[in-house]
Scaffold this motif. Structure first.
Motif, mmCIF file in Angstrom:
data_model
loop_
_atom_site.group_PDB
_atom_site.id
_atom_site.type_symbol
_atom_site.label_atom_id
_atom_site.label_comp_id
_atom_site.label_asym_id
_atom_site.label_seq_id
_atom_site.Cartn_x
_atom_site.Cartn_y
_atom_site.Cartn_z
ATOM 1 N N HIS A 26 0.841 -1.197 0.000
ATOM 2 C CA HIS A 26 0.000 0.000 0.000
ATOM 3 C C HIS A 26 0.875 1.246 0.000
ATOM 4 O O HIS A 26 2.064 1.198 0.287
ATOM 5 C CB HIS A 26 -0.957 -0.006 1.206
ATOM 6 N N ARG A 27 0.258 2.383 -0.330
ATOM 7 C CA ARG A 27 0.968 3.659 -0.432
ATOM 8 C C ARG A 27 1.110 4.289 0.945
ATOM 9 O O ARG A 27 0.186 4.269 1.755
ATOM 10 C CB ARG A 27 0.203 4.595 -1.368
ATOM 11 N N ALA A 28 2.282 4.859 1.185
ATOM 12 C CA ALA A 28 2.576 5.518 2.458
ATOM 13 C C ALA A 28 3.502 6.699 2.195
ATOM 14 O O ALA A 28 3.954 6.903 1.063
ATOM 15 C CB ALA A 28 3.239 4.531 3.409
ATOM 16 N N PHE A 29 3.776 7.459 3.251
ATOM 17 C CA PHE A 29 4.747 8.544 3.138
ATOM 18 C C PHE A 29 5.511 8.699 4.444
ATOM 19 O O PHE A 29 5.029 8.331 5.514
ATOM 20 C CB PHE A 29 4.081 9.874 2.734
ATOM 21 N N SER A 30 6.716 9.253 4.318
ATOM 22 C CA SER A 30 7.578 9.553 5.464
ATOM 23 C C SER A 30 8.090 10.972 5.312
ATOM 24 O O SER A 30 8.531 11.365 4.228
ATOM 25 C CB SER A 30 8.772 8.602 5.517
ATOM 26 N N LEU A 31 8.035 11.721 6.413
ATOM 27 C CA LEU A 31 8.466 13.110 6.407
ATOM 28 C C LEU A 31 9.676 13.295 7.322
ATOM 29 O O LEU A 31 9.723 12.724 8.414
ATOM 30 C CB LEU A 31 7.327 14.019 6.890
ATOM 31 N N PHE A 32 10.607 14.107 6.868
ATOM 32 C CA PHE A 32 11.804 14.467 7.621
ATOM 33 C C PHE A 32 11.798 15.980 7.759
ATOM 34 O O PHE A 32 11.893 16.693 6.758
ATOM 35 C CB PHE A 32 13.064 14.038 6.867
#
Length: 177
Positions: A26-32
């Motif tokens: 599935h689609r996900a995101f990570s933020l820095f």
């Protein structure tokens, strides 16, 4: 949002089902998010999280909702978890699978973004048990000595960010919002 290895949508599944067993892609995101001194804001995942509770991870990570554009999703979630807003630049995406236990895993095609802010975070205690800022050098040292304290996706992302996107690590002046 279920996807294939080319990030084409293939359907939808609730969060629990998508993370069950070996996980469903599935689609996900990570933020820095870095401050003006070039330190990364890390979060310790809440103790009642199903997967990787109490582990240290990147600033924020989540999933877009059905029909939600990624740009809207990343800003929505940064606000929900940390009460912050900042400009976020897309860096890369990658696919990974990480098994937590017999009953749950991550299997994601993850979009990775970076931004800079000196805003004071407001912690959503349902998601986060602690926050801290670390310099890239201090984070490298901690990851080398205690890799098991960090989420698997964060370790993958950090290594690639360091290798391919060193420009985001440079301290910079941040204009007030």
């Amino acid at each position: 949002m279920l996807v294939d290895e080319h990030d084409h949508e293939t359907g939808f599944l609730d969060k629990l089902a998508a993370h069950s067993g070996q996980g469903v892609l599935h689609r996900a995101f990570s933020l820095f998010v870095f401050n003006s001194q070039g330190e990364l804001l890390l979060q310790q995942r809440a103790a009642d999280k199903r997967l990787w509770p109490g582990f240290w991870s990147n600033t924020c990570c989540s999933h877009p909702r059905r029909g939600e554009a990624m740009d809207k999703a990343i800003h929505r979630r940064l606000g929900e978890e940390l009460g912050m807003q900042c400009e976020l630049d897309y860096l890369f995406k990658f696919q990974y699978q990480a098994q937590f236990d017999d009953e749950g895993a991550e299997h994601e095609l993850c979009w990775v973004y970076a931004g800079h802010s000196d805003a004071t975070p407001v912690v959503n205690v349902n998601e986060i048990s602690a926050l801290r800022y670390l310099s890239p050098a201090a984070l490298d040292q901690e990851m080398a000595s205690e890799p098991q304290a960090f989420t698997p996706w964060f370790r993958i992302e950090w290594e690639r960010l360091r290798r391919e996107h060193p420009q985001v690590l440079v301290p910079r002046a941040i204009l007030p919002a």
